[in-house]
Design a protein around this motif. Structure first.
Motif, PDB file in Angstrom:
ATOM      1  N   GLU A 239     -35.415 100.999  16.157  1.00  0.00           N
ATOM      2  CA  GLU A 239     -34.501 100.210  16.829  1.00  0.00           C
ATOM      3  C   GLU A 239     -33.395  99.630  16.011  1.00  0.00           C
ATOM      4  N   MET A 240     -33.462 100.033  14.274  1.00  0.00           N
ATOM      5  CA  MET A 240     -32.024  99.913  13.961  1.00  0.00           C
ATOM      6  C   MET A 240     -31.018 100.910  14.680  1.00  0.00           C
ATOM      7  N   ARG A 241     -31.642 102.138  14.632  1.00  0.00           N
ATOM      8  CA  ARG A 241     -30.654 103.051  14.938  1.00  0.00           C
ATOM      9  C   ARG A 241     -29.953 103.096  16.376  1.00  0.00           C
ATOM     10  N   LEU A 242     -30.801 102.717  17.324  1.00  0.00           N
ATOM     11  CA  LEU A 242     -30.384 102.379  18.778  1.00  0.00           C
ATOM     12  C   LEU A 242     -28.837 101.080  18.557  1.00  0.00           C
ATOM     13  N   MET A 243     -29.597 100.152  18.277  1.00  0.00           N
ATOM     14  CA  MET A 243     -28.091  99.007  18.011  1.00  0.00           C
ATOM     15  C   MET A 243     -27.540  99.352  17.232  1.00  0.00           C
ATOM     16  N   HIS A 244     -27.198 100.514  16.507  1.00  0.00           N
ATOM     17  CA  HIS A 244     -26.097 100.980  15.727  1.00  0.00           C
ATOM     18  C   HIS A 244     -25.779 101.728  16.570  1.00  0.00           C
TER      19      HIS A 244
END
Length: 579
Positions: free
Chosen positions: A138-143
């Protein structure tokens, strides 16, 4: 007393925790924030593409050559961004399913080993690891979503739509270095027909990329979406210092500008300043814009420069205000966020972005011989031309071009509009000679009507248009002002030379012109009248002579000339005759 689910799970035994974990699959999971952001960006991307496509449609409808306005690369960039968002959405769709299947598999295995306390502990650890993996994804997608270029493309489009007119390009590179001489052993690169071809002799390091070329090429706009915090961080990192004791006034004595220390990690002379990568990004941008603009002239003038800082507020941070002052010292107009807020948004009418090639036309137009011939040619007036074996290859090309975009209704008549029309004696005489020599009977008759020759010497405009309409397949505009008036150019040219209306270098320009071109182009220059022609070669020759002899006079301008992109020969041209 009831307990929250988390509290209940904490109070449960290891085997009960396994059962509770299995029950989680029946509880709807909240929508990940990244999915909401992705869907929003996707919608915005499609909306932007729709508006760009609308502009391209207008260009197709109104221009003979829509490719003159460079929009395709910008559109391709937006499409690339859309594809990136679509790939991310595919990951959104596949990730939850993969996680759920993994959880169900582990829960089933956990049930068969529910009595084994050690296995229950392993299961809880696996669940925690899964939660960590899901959070990491999720963090990678948001980045990835926050790194999208779409907000920048939206800013460029919004600024173009709200503050520009006469669009020439959305994205174009300009150079300030002279072409490097090719080595003898290097293979020559031949440009493709209709395209620019490769330019290996251009040094990209000595160039600047302009986001918007507006006002029909006369204004360059650069957009920056750099935030205030990022700018302050860069200023601190690269040693921008504000010292009141080192402030100094500009030459005008009205503007205070700071001196600053730029920290360098290498030793170099002043000659290395152009390649100084430790310079602030915005200062380097302003400097590069100035260099490229100084190396570029359009209609004898350098383009105006504008930088839009859509996320920078002026008047809040003194150090940033100093930087803006430094940028403006390069002759760049800097527009910040507070000024942008005054511009209205949401304008769906894009007609103001269409090119305005006739915006500086004078009330009376000076018509060159090349266009006089195009106005009477059968190729310009017949919707269907019967191809003859005697036609020169130039005529065959013109017939094909005419089928795609007819010259008179799409370019020449709109250019002439309601303007008074004149031609010089030399242009009129030469045009009549060519028509009499090789013109068809209809071309000869059109010439008599348009030029007011016998038997139409005293014909009025309305009657002339009626007569002319009978010889054309196109609707002749009612405001076309014929017959064209013939004038003697020499007295006006001589008077301008004596009175100093023409610059001294006009003599050098005149020396390279034939008698007919001298009368046409020098008359337009002497009277300040717009000359319309399809003789691009002479126009470029005059421009090159002016620039070569300009010296230090930055205000010097040559004659105002509008060039029609294509010419028309007479249909009677013989096959072996030169075009």
């Amino acid at each position: 007393m009831t307990h929250a689910p988390a509290d209940l799970e904490a109070r449960s035994s290891p085997s009960e925790q396994t059962v509770l974990s299995a029950l989680k699959k029946y509880i709807p999971s909240p929508v990940p924030p990244s999915l909401k952001v992705s869907e929003q960006l996707h919608e915005q991307c499609l909306a932007l593409l729709s508006e760009v496509d609308h502009l391209q449609g207008l260009l197709q409808q109104t221009l003979r050559n829509p490719q003159l306005v460079e929009v395709r690369q910008f559109r391709s960039n937006v499409i690339a961004e859309l594809k990136m968002l679509q790939k991310l959405e595919q990951r959104f769709q596949s990730h939850p399913e993969t996680t759920a299947n993994s959880k169900r598999s582990k829960v089933q295995n956990g049930k068969s080993r529910a009595s084994d306390a050690e296995s229950d502990g392993d299961e809880a650890a696996n669940e925690a690891e899964e939660d960590d993996d899901e959070s990491t994804v999720e963090m990678r997608l948001m980045h990835a979503l926050r790194s999208s270029n779409l907000p920048f493309y939206q800013a460029v489009w919004s600024i173009a739509k709200d503050s520009c007119r006469g669009l020439s390009a959305l994205g174009k590179r300009f150079y300030w270095d002279a072409p490097v001489k090719r080595r003898e052993k290097e293979p020559k690169v031949v440009a493709k027909q209709g395209g620019g071809g490769k330019q290996p002799n251009k040094d990209k390091r000595k160039s600047v990329f302009v986001d918007i070329v507006a006002d029909d090429g006369e204004e360059w706009v650069k957009v920056s979406t750099m935030s205030e915090s990022r700018l302050l961080f860069e200023m601190a990192k690269k040693g921008w210092e504000r010292d009141s004791e080192d402030e100094y006034f500009s030459d005008a004595g009205s503007e205070v500008k700071p001196r600053r220390t730029v920290l360098r990690n290498f030793e170099g002379s002043d000659d290395d300043a152009d390649d100084d990568e430790d310079e602030l990004e915005l200062i380097k941008l302003a400097r590069d814009l100035r260099k490229a603009a100084d190396a570029t002239r359009l209609r004898y003038k350098h383009p105006r420069l504008r930088v839009v800082l859509s996320k920078i507020q002026e008047g809040n941070v003194p150090e940033i205000d100093d930087l803006l002052c430094e940028m403006r010292s390069y002759g760049v107009k800097v527009v910040c966020q507070d000024a942008l807020s005054e511009i209205s948004h949401g304008n769906s009418d894009l007609s103001h972005l269409l090119p305005r090639p006739f915006k500086r036309f004078t009330e009376t137009l000076n018509v060159d011989c090349t266009l006089l011939l195009a106005l009477v040619s059968d190729l310009s007036h017949a919707k269907e031309i019967e191809v003859s074996p005697s036609f020169h290859r130039a005529i065959l090309r013109q017939i094909e071009v005419e089928k795609q975009q007819p010259l008179l209704p799409t370019e020449l008549w709109p250019a002439m509009g309601g303007h008074e029309l004149i031609c010089t004696i030399e242009a009129g005489v030469r045009m009549r000679e060519i028509v009499q020599l090789i013109g068809t009977e209809t071309e000869k008759e059109r010439t008599k009507i348009m030029m007011g020759d016998a038997p139409y010497t005293h014909i009025d405009r309305v009657s002339a248009i009626e007569k002319f309409q009978a010889l054309s397949d196109w609707q002749v505009p009612a405001n076309w002002k014929i017959p064209i008036k013939v004038v003697d150019a020499q007295p006006a040219i001589t008077a301008a030379e004596i009175e100093g209306t023409l610059p001294s270098l006009a003599k050098q320009v005149a020396e390279g012109l034939s008698d007919i071109n001298h009368s046409v182009f020098m008359y337009g220059w002497a009277t300040g009248m717009t000359t319309i022609s399809s003789n691009r070669t002479i126009d470029k020759q005059i421009e090159a002579t002016v620039e070569k002899n300009r010296g230090t006079d930055e205000t010097l301008e040559g004659p105002m000339v509008w060039i029609c992109d294509t010419a028309r020969s007479l249909a009677g041209k013989e096959k072996d005759r030169r075009p």
